[in-house]
Design a protein around this motif. Sequence first.
Motif, PDB file in Angstrom:
ATOM      1  N   VAL A  64       0.900  -1.077   0.120  1.00 28.33           N
ATOM      2  CA  VAL A  64      -0.062   0.000   0.006  1.00 28.33           C
ATOM      3  C   VAL A  64       0.823   1.226   0.013  1.00 28.33           C
ATOM      4  O   VAL A  64       0.608   2.249  -0.674  1.00 28.33           O
ATOM      5  N   MET A  65       1.890   1.297   0.716  1.00 27.79           N
ATOM      6  CA  MET A  65       2.773   2.450   0.684  1.00 27.79           C
ATOM      7  C   MET A  65       3.464   2.609  -0.829  1.00 27.79           C
ATOM      8  O   MET A  65       3.987   3.645  -1.075  1.00 27.79           O
ATOM      9  N   ALA A  66       3.327   1.858  -1.709  1.00 25.05           N
ATOM     10  CA  ALA A  66       3.418   1.987  -3.226  1.00 25.05           C
ATOM     11  C   ALA A  66       2.718   3.336  -3.690  1.00 25.05           C
ATOM     12  O   ALA A  66       2.984   3.955  -4.529  1.00 25.05           O
ATOM     13  N   LEU A  67       1.507   3.628  -2.914  1.00 30.95           N
ATOM     14  CA  LEU A  67       0.644   4.652  -3.354  1.00 30.95           C
ATOM     15  C   LEU A  67       1.216   6.061  -2.819  1.00 30.95           C
ATOM     16  O   LEU A  67       0.594   7.066  -3.428  1.00 30.95           O
ATOM     17  N   VAL A  68       2.218   6.093  -2.154  1.00 26.60           N
ATOM     18  CA  VAL A  68       2.910   7.369  -2.214  1.00 26.60           C
ATOM     19  C   VAL A  68       3.456   7.455  -3.515  1.00 26.60           C
ATOM     20  O   VAL A  68       4.604   7.009  -3.892  1.00 26.60           O
ATOM     21  N   THR A  72      -3.350   0.061 -18.565  1.00 23.44           N
ATOM     22  CA  THR A  72      -2.462  -1.094 -18.400  1.00 23.44           C
ATOM     23  C   THR A  72      -1.452  -0.653 -17.643  1.00 23.44           C
ATOM     24  O   THR A  72      -0.713   0.152 -17.718  1.00 23.44           O
ATOM     25  N   PRO A  73      -1.217  -1.336 -16.237  1.00 26.51           N
ATOM     26  CA  PRO A  73      -0.205  -1.230 -15.365  1.00 26.51           C
ATOM     27  C   PRO A  73       1.337  -1.172 -15.927  1.00 26.51           C
ATOM     28  O   PRO A  73       1.570  -2.182 -16.723  1.00 26.51           O
ATOM     29  N   LEU A  74       2.136  -0.405 -15.583  1.00 22.74           N
ATOM     30  CA  LEU A  74       3.384  -0.325 -16.243  1.00 22.74           C
ATOM     31  C   LEU A  74       4.123  -1.596 -16.027  1.00 22.74           C
ATOM     32  O   LEU A  74       5.098  -2.005 -16.797  1.00 22.74           O
ATOM     33  N   GLY A  75       4.027  -2.173 -14.783  1.00 22.86           N
ATOM     34  CA  GLY A  75       4.693  -3.294 -14.445  1.00 22.86           C
ATOM     35  C   GLY A  75       3.936  -4.641 -14.781  1.00 22.86           C
ATOM     36  O   GLY A  75       4.713  -5.763 -14.511  1.00 22.86           O
ATOM     37  N   ASP A  76       2.825  -4.815 -15.073  1.00 19.44           N
ATOM     38  CA  ASP A  76       2.203  -5.984 -15.303  1.00 19.44           C
ATOM     39  C   ASP A  76       1.061  -5.965 -16.730  1.00 19.44           C
ATOM     40  O   ASP A  76      -0.174  -5.501 -16.532  1.00 19.44           O
ATOM     41  N   ALA A  77       1.471  -6.219 -17.947  1.00 20.71           N
ATOM     42  CA  ALA A  77       0.757  -5.958 -18.833  1.00 20.71           C
ATOM     43  C   ALA A  77      -0.425  -7.031 -19.133  1.00 20.71           C
ATOM     44  O   ALA A  77      -1.405  -6.851 -19.859  1.00 20.71           O
ATOM     45  N   THR A  78      -0.536  -7.842 -18.055  1.00 23.65           N
ATOM     46  CA  THR A  78      -1.811  -8.742 -18.066  1.00 23.65           C
ATOM     47  C   THR A  78      -2.991  -8.258 -17.494  1.00 23.65           C
ATOM     48  O   THR A  78      -4.020  -8.790 -17.355  1.00 23.65           O
ATOM     49  N   GLN A  79      -2.712  -7.089 -16.777  1.00 23.48           N
ATOM     50  CA  GLN A  79      -3.783  -6.447 -15.917  1.00 23.48           C
ATOM     51  C   GLN A  79      -4.228  -5.030 -16.679  1.00 23.48           C
ATOM     52  O   GLN A  79      -3.336  -4.348 -17.348  1.00 23.48           O
ATOM     53  N   THR A  80      -5.442  -4.847 -16.364  1.00 19.13           N
ATOM     54  CA  THR A  80      -5.761  -3.384 -16.413  1.00 19.13           C
ATOM     55  C   THR A  80      -6.926  -2.974 -15.602  1.00 19.13           C
ATOM     56  O   THR A  80      -7.675  -3.744 -14.868  1.00 19.13           O
ATOM     57  N   TYR A  81      -7.110  -1.645 -15.723  1.00 17.00           N
ATOM     58  CA  TYR A  81      -8.162  -1.193 -14.625  1.00 17.00           C
ATOM     59  C   TYR A  81      -8.971   0.119 -15.307  1.00 17.00           C
ATOM     60  O   TYR A  81      -8.139   0.925 -16.012  1.00 17.00           O
ATOM     61  N   SER A  96     -10.781  -2.389 -11.060  1.00 14.26           N
ATOM     62  CA  SER A  96      -9.862  -3.663 -11.607  1.00 14.26           C
ATOM     63  C   SER A  96     -10.882  -4.150 -12.722  1.00 14.26           C
ATOM     64  O   SER A  96     -12.096  -4.284 -12.529  1.00 14.26           O
ATOM     65  N   ASN A  97     -10.301  -4.259 -13.828  1.00 14.11           N
ATOM     66  CA  ASN A  97     -10.649  -5.164 -14.792  1.00 14.11           C
ATOM     67  C   ASN A  97     -10.508  -6.649 -15.006  1.00 14.11           C
ATOM     68  O   ASN A  97     -10.726  -7.315 -15.994  1.00 14.11           O
ATOM     69  N   THR A  98      -9.784  -6.949 -14.064  1.00 18.88           N
ATOM     70  CA  THR A  98      -9.306  -8.475 -13.810  1.00 18.88           C
ATOM     71  C   THR A  98      -9.742  -9.274 -12.721  1.00 18.88           C
ATOM     72  O   THR A  98     -10.029 -10.357 -12.711  1.00 18.88           O
ATOM     73  N   VAL A 141      -6.104 -14.435  -8.286  1.00 19.39           N
ATOM     74  CA  VAL A 141      -6.430 -13.514  -9.197  1.00 19.39           C
ATOM     75  C   VAL A 141      -6.444 -12.073  -8.564  1.00 19.39           C
ATOM     76  O   VAL A 141      -6.177 -10.975  -9.249  1.00 19.39           O
ATOM     77  N   SER A 142      -7.516 -12.006  -7.757  1.00 20.46           N
ATOM     78  CA  SER A 142      -7.708 -10.626  -7.264  1.00 20.46           C
ATOM     79  C   SER A 142      -6.559  -9.982  -6.588  1.00 20.46           C
ATOM     80  O   SER A 142      -6.267  -8.780  -6.516  1.00 20.46           O
ATOM     81  N   LEU A 143      -5.965 -11.064  -5.790  1.00 19.99           N
ATOM     82  CA  LEU A 143      -4.702 -10.541  -4.929  1.00 19.99           C
ATOM     83  C   LEU A 143      -3.525  -9.889  -5.975  1.00 19.99           C
ATOM     84  O   LEU A 143      -3.166  -8.837  -5.886  1.00 19.99           O
ATOM     85  N   ARG A 144      -3.294 -10.406  -7.114  1.00 25.75           N
ATOM     86  CA  ARG A 144      -2.572  -9.951  -8.431  1.00 25.75           C
ATOM     87  C   ARG A 144      -2.915  -8.841  -8.938  1.00 25.75           C
ATOM     88  O   ARG A 144      -2.087  -7.907  -9.002  1.00 25.75           O
ATOM     89  N   ALA A 145      -4.413  -8.743  -9.063  1.00 24.15           N
ATOM     90  CA  ALA A 145      -4.814  -7.481  -9.638  1.00 24.15           C
ATOM     91  C   ALA A 145      -4.836  -6.239  -8.759  1.00 24.15           C
ATOM     92  O   ALA A 145      -4.132  -5.337  -9.146  1.00 24.15           O
ATOM     93  N   ALA A 146      -4.838  -6.501  -7.465  1.00 21.23           N
ATOM     94  CA  ALA A 146      -4.901  -5.406  -6.294  1.00 21.23           C
ATOM     95  C   ALA A 146      -3.335  -5.061  -6.497  1.00 21.23           C
ATOM     96  O   ALA A 146      -3.107  -3.792  -6.331  1.00 21.23           O
ATOM     97  N   ASN A 147      -2.597  -5.828  -6.443  1.00 19.84           N
ATOM     98  CA  ASN A 147      -1.110  -5.328  -6.208  1.00 19.84           C
ATOM     99  C   ASN A 147      -0.664  -4.629  -7.516  1.00 19.84           C
ATOM    100  O   ASN A 147       0.218  -3.793  -7.294  1.00 19.84           O
ATOM    101  N   ALA A 148      -0.972  -5.118  -8.719  1.00 18.06           N
ATOM    102  CA  ALA A 148      -0.872  -4.626  -9.815  1.00 18.06           C
ATOM    103  C   ALA A 148      -1.219  -3.137  -9.886  1.00 18.06           C
ATOM    104  O   ALA A 148      -0.496  -2.231 -10.424  1.00 18.06           O
ATOM    105  N   MET A 149      -2.611  -2.980  -9.607  1.00 19.63           N
ATOM    106  CA  MET A 149      -3.123  -1.515  -9.498  1.00 19.63           C
ATOM    107  C   MET A 149      -2.381  -0.694  -8.523  1.00 19.63           C
ATOM    108  O   MET A 149      -2.162   0.399  -8.686  1.00 19.63           O
TER     109      MET A 149
END
Length: 386
Positions: A11-15, A35-44, A91-93, A101-109
């Motif tokens: 969560v501190m990544a949001l700083v 598309t997150p810069l660090g994970d092209a398999t995710q979108t939001y 999240s779109n994923t 799946v949800s954990l990965r999406a949350a982290n990527a966002m």
Amino acid sequence: MLARGAWILSVMALVWAGTASAQTLPRGQVIEAVTPLGDATQTYALYLPSTYSTDRAWPILIGFHPGARGRAIVDTYRDAAEGYGFIVAGSNTSRNGSWDVSLRAANAMLQDIGQRFAVDGKRIYLTGHSGGSRVALQIALANKTIAGVIASSAGYPDGRPRSSVRFPIFATAGVADFNYIEMRTLGRALKTPHRVVIFKGGHTLPPPDVAMQAIEWLELQAMASGARTKDGSLVDQFWATQERAVADAGETAATVHLLRAMVDDFRALRDVKAIETRAAELARRNDIKRALDRERAEDDKETQALDEFARYQAGLTDDTLRVQSLHSLKRFLAELHAQATAAEESPERARARRVLRVVTMGAAEYTQDAEYSRLLQQYRLPGTSR
């Protein structure tokens, strides 16, 4: 479900990391897929207020939908976000099914939003609908930095009511929602800041007026906690809105709930002694007391009906109880269906419809028990689905 430790996110990544990547994203309109810069398999999906700039930090609402429809989340809160200066992302994923799946999406966002946008680290909010609400609450329970949750049509992932949580909860459900009693029970159990709003509708995201109310309530909570600078004119505006709701309710059980909510919401911001006294006096009136008792009794009946069904269903797997349990289920479902299809609208009919939807919506899961599956299908109401 994943172990709780797995849900401790970055969560501190949001700083804000100070990159310029947000400059290419339009303000004041919904973006279908980032598309997150660090994970092209995710979108939001994303909404940036029209006034967004990096000159200050902004509160953010991050959402999860059971069908991976991030735009549905963003569209729900878009107007409120524009009015009160929130970034909204959905999240779109993330979807019902695998918690991984949800954990990965949350982290990527979280990682991407922290790189792109100027986010207020003290005002990170989560929301979700149905299974997405359980995702939001699971993340909030595991992370101390979540400032609040808007929980729509579903509660805690373990289904266990709690008397306290670290974060405020604004919970919503439709009066015809099959998770109606779950949200009512969540509110009855909580002693820490919360609000439960029931609207006319079913198992859906909150309507625009309730979505606006949710964001305004988060603003109040932020001012009360010190996470947001107190704005006297805004406090007065919210106070006047709740006063109008009280006036519209007349002298009813609903008025008691509204007055008690005002006391809870404004205790740290205004003098609420007169409101507290009025709520107590009204609750002591015999007619109001009886109405409040009826509300509680209706909730208890719904909970008891679901518990009764669970006992009968559990007996199906015991050879010594199966025949008796199947007979009890036939009687239970027949009585419930008769109440649910009554011609006249009533609290009993509404309760029966909610319970019947809960107990029959999983009929497809019992394909190996053909007799029981047919029974559930027989009494299933039109439009019942997960």
